[in-house]
Design an enzyme around this catalytic site. Structure first.
Site, PDB file in Angstrom:
ATOM      1  N   SER A 128       0.842  -1.203   0.000  1.00 50.93           N
ATOM      2  CA  SER A 128       0.000   0.000   0.000  1.00 50.93           C
ATOM      3  C   SER A 128       0.871   1.246   0.000  1.00 50.93           C
ATOM      4  O   SER A 128       2.088   1.182   0.227  1.00 50.93           O
ATOM      5  CB  SER A 128      -0.893   0.021   1.239  1.00 50.93           C
ATOM      6  OG  SER A 128      -0.111   0.229   2.409  1.00 50.93           O
ATOM      7  N   CYS A 129       0.248   2.394  -0.240  1.00 44.07           N
ATOM      8  CA  CYS A 129       0.995   3.650  -0.211  1.00 44.07           C
ATOM      9  C   CYS A 129       1.606   3.877   1.170  1.00 44.07           C
ATOM     10  O   CYS A 129       2.757   4.317   1.288  1.00 44.07           O
ATOM     11  CB  CYS A 129       0.101   4.817  -0.612  1.00 44.07           C
ATOM     12  SG  CYS A 129      -1.417   4.976   0.357  1.00 44.07           S
ATOM     13  N   THR A 130       0.863   3.553   2.220  1.00 43.06           N
ATOM     14  CA  THR A 130       1.363   3.744   3.581  1.00 43.06           C
ATOM     15  C   THR A 130       2.555   2.839   3.867  1.00 43.06           C
ATOM     16  O   THR A 130       3.546   3.256   4.476  1.00 43.06           O
ATOM     17  CB  THR A 130       0.248   3.489   4.611  1.00 43.06           C
ATOM     18  OG1 THR A 130      -0.851   4.356   4.343  1.00 43.06           O
ATOM     19  CG2 THR A 130       0.741   3.740   6.028  1.00 43.06           C
ATOM     20  N   THR A 188      -5.793   0.045   9.624  1.00 40.09           N
ATOM     21  CA  THR A 188      -4.849  -0.089   8.521  1.00 40.09           C
ATOM     22  C   THR A 188      -3.963  -1.294   8.782  1.00 40.09           C
ATOM     23  O   THR A 188      -3.576  -1.549   9.923  1.00 40.09           O
ATOM     24  CB  THR A 188      -3.974   1.168   8.339  1.00 40.09           C
ATOM     25  OG1 THR A 188      -3.000   0.927   7.312  1.00 40.09           O
ATOM     26  CG2 THR A 188      -3.241   1.532   9.615  1.00 40.09           C
ATOM     27  N   GLY A 189      -3.653  -2.009   7.732  1.00 36.06           N
ATOM     28  CA  GLY A 189      -2.761  -3.154   7.859  1.00 36.06           C
ATOM     29  C   GLY A 189      -1.341  -2.821   7.465  1.00 36.06           C
ATOM     30  O   GLY A 189      -0.489  -3.706   7.364  1.00 36.06           O
ATOM     31  N   ARG A 211      -8.335   9.315   8.974  1.00 38.29           N
ATOM     32  CA  ARG A 211      -8.675   9.922   7.690  1.00 38.29           C
ATOM     33  C   ARG A 211      -9.038  11.387   7.931  1.00 38.29           C
ATOM     34  O   ARG A 211      -9.887  11.687   8.762  1.00 38.29           O
ATOM     35  CB  ARG A 211      -9.845   9.186   7.044  1.00 38.29           C
ATOM     36  CG  ARG A 211      -9.575   7.706   6.764  1.00 38.29           C
ATOM     37  CD  ARG A 211      -8.494   7.535   5.702  1.00 38.29           C
ATOM     38  NE  ARG A 211      -8.231   6.140   5.420  1.00 38.29           N
ATOM     39  CZ  ARG A 211      -8.905   5.415   4.519  1.00 38.29           C
ATOM     40  NH1 ARG A 211      -9.910   5.961   3.854  1.00 38.29           N
ATOM     41  NH2 ARG A 211      -8.584   4.150   4.306  1.00 38.29           N
TER      42      ARG A 211
END
Length: 289
Positions: A128-130, A188-189, A211
């Site tokens: 993911s982006c994170t 979030t993972g 968010r």
């Protein structure tokens, strides 16, 4: 479009060519496209380069080979398992990169574990982006000082699945609230996914997300307990060295008084903010990227 890669085909079953031109030309975050974009001969032309457009709902029906497309970015968020993403291979694709975490596809983050890539893999996940922001951050700290454990918070910009006004969201009640005027806690993972690309950190990191009503750029706030005692200046130096060496282009180091919009369009995965981090003691530190 700004690399040495040729974009030769796009699949989108939901919009037509005219609307593609409009969406590419005008963007609420990045502004108006400065190049040329038009339709001609049933194709999308960007900067005088033709792009074949398909409109198939089922990836198995997309004839990628007919357009010369070899490497496919699976970015629908729907076909995220190896089996589902492999449907692209039926149409002539050679490799598939899933632009999201996957339950079973090998996961890779640039600058972190690309050395583990095996050319035999046909389907991979780019996480993911994170995770792409967090994993390089964690790698530098773990390689230099060792991570005992850590907690991550990402302050995350709005995503397309959120609601502009309150609406039903049976699985995530808070996720059904308006994104326009709320800070919304979410799961979030990303932190746990770091354990997949840095195995020695498996089980040592977890995190959550907030968010927020911004359009672009998110923040990773990583709090870690480190094995080897260090001053904050020593930690900063580790990131400065990484940004100029092995992780150049992946991590960038900033010591300026920047805010989130200053990074719109930035190409680095993780920008270490040296002025934003704080330290409680020699083994407990908060890092911001």
């Amino acid at each position: 479009l700004e690399t040495d890669l040729d974009v030769v085909a796009i699949n989108d079953p939901f919009i037509d060519l005219a609307y593609m031109v409009y969406m590419f030309k005008y963007d609420s975050v990045h502004g108006r496209f400065s190049g040329s974009v038009e339709t001609k001969d049933g194709k999308l032309w960007i900067n005088q380069k033709p792009i074949t457009v398909f409109r198939k709902r089922d990836p198995v029906q997309i004839p990628w080979g007919s357009a010369g497309a070899e490497y496919i970015v699976e970015s629908t968020g729907v076909f995220t398992t190896t089996e589902k993403a492999s449907a692209h291979l039926k149409g002539g694709a050679k490799k598939i990169v899933i632009s999201a975490p996957s339950a079973d596809a090998p996961m890779f983050v640039c600058g972190v574990n690309l050395d583990k890539y095996d050319p035999k893999f046909q389907v991979v996940s780019n996480a993911s982006c994170t995770t792409n922001c967090l994993a390089p951050l964690a790698k530098v700290v773990n390689d230099k000082f060792g991570i005992v454990e850590g907690l991550m918070t990402t302050v995350h910009a709005t995503t397309a699945t959120q609601k502009t006004v309150d609406g039903p969201s049976a699985k995530d009640w808070r996720g059904g609230r308006s994104v326009n005027n709320n800070i919304i806690p979410s799961s979030t993972g990303a932190a746990k996914a770091v354990g997949k690309v840095i195995p020695e950190l498996n089980g040592k990191l977890t995190g959550l997300s907030f968010r927020v009503p911004t359009l672009d750029v998110s923040v990773v706030d990583l709090v870690v307990r480190i094995e080897q005692s260090a001053t904050y200046d020593e930690i900063k130096e580790a990131f400065r060295e990484a940004s100029k060496g092995s992780l150049k282009g992946i991590i960038e180091y900033t010591d300026e008084h920047v805010v989130s919009t200053d990074f719109i369009g930035h190409t680095a995965s993780s920008i270490f903010d040296s002025l934003a981090g704080i330290q409680l003691n020699a083994n407990f530190v908060k890092l911001i990227a």
